[in-house]
Design an enzyme around this catalytic site. Sequence first.
Site, PDB file in Angstrom:
ATOM      1  N   GLU A 146      24.928  -4.665 -27.242  1.00  0.00           N
ATOM      2  CA  GLU A 146      26.140  -3.936 -27.656  1.00  0.00           C
ATOM      3  C   GLU A 146      27.255  -4.907 -28.061  1.00  0.00           C
ATOM      4  OE1 GLU A 146      25.953  -1.673 -24.002  1.00  0.00           O
ATOM      5  OE2 GLU A 146      25.858   0.205 -25.136  1.00  0.00           O
ATOM      6  N   GLU A 170      18.572  -0.127 -20.576  1.00  0.00           N
ATOM      7  CA  GLU A 170      19.267   0.572 -19.478  1.00  0.00           C
ATOM      8  C   GLU A 170      18.434   1.713 -18.905  1.00  0.00           C
ATOM      9  OE1 GLU A 170      20.585  -0.161 -22.456  1.00  0.00           O
ATOM     10  OE2 GLU A 170      22.657  -0.839 -22.275  1.00  0.00           O
TER      11      GLU A 170
END
Length: 259
Positions: A113, A133
């Site tokens: 990210e 994640e």
Amino acid sequence: MSYEHILVTEQIAEHVALIQLNRPKELNALNLQLMGEVRDALKALDANDAVRVIIITGNERAFAAGADIKQMSGKGAIDMLKIDQFTTWDQIKKTKKPIIAAVSGFALGGGCELVMHCDCVVASETAQFGQPEIKIGVMPGAGGTQRLPQAVGKALAMEMVLTGEFISAERALQAGLINKIVPVELLMDETIKMAKSMSRNSPLALQLAKESVLKSYETSLSEGLSFERKNFYMLFATEDQKEGMNAFIEKRHPDFKGS
Ligand code: HXC
């Protein structure tokens, strides 16, 4: 300014600054302090007229293996809400100068990210990108579910977010997540080369051009075009516009001052 988890070089090349993430034992896991330091460094470099382009890198093994799982593991939803870490990310997003990510090894979770908060990405052959994640019971939280489909399309974004599997530099290039792949030993040289090719241009034009491209992700076409036009007109108020066009006509290199 002194930092604990990052190293900052204001002039790695003329007008080019470098931020190196520096928690090597933890694969540059992005704890709150490190992210705060990245935010502060970007703010300071953004305000520094000698800097026109910023590079963010990690080390050979990892750009960053994600948010610090050990720091997050015991937290509840209200703790996370109060920590409010995404304000830091929002500030990083506001950086006006171009940022290039130089990625080797793992760029995972928050690391991937952070890469997507940068404007261009140079990767080594060893780079791996992923949003794992899901494997630890959560999901991306720093923009992965929004920026990844914008970058690579829905199918691959879904695959990455739902399986948590990593993709190679080759696949990332094919999908449009990164700009180029270089041999690992040339990663910094090639990234600096790209940065210099940007930094030779007018800093005000760089800033408004970056702002305009990013606007395209957030507006309708007609609003985006209107925004672009205003920035285009604005640049005719700069000395750099006169210098750039006169230099072309006089067949010489422009000397941009950022005014
Ligand atoms: C904390 C981490 C870490 C992380 C690695 N480490 N990733 N610590 N948070 N995200 C630590 C390990 O605990 C270990 O420390 C050391 O770094 C080396 O890692 P190893 O696992 O021993 O290395 P290796 O076997 O080579 O495996 C590398 C790896 C793996 C595949 C990258 O470490 C891994 O899967 N990391 C987690 C990746 C991940 O799930 N990222 C998403 C996080 S959530 P010790 O002390 O044990 O030797 C996220 C949410 C973002 O990013 C949203 C908001 C910002």
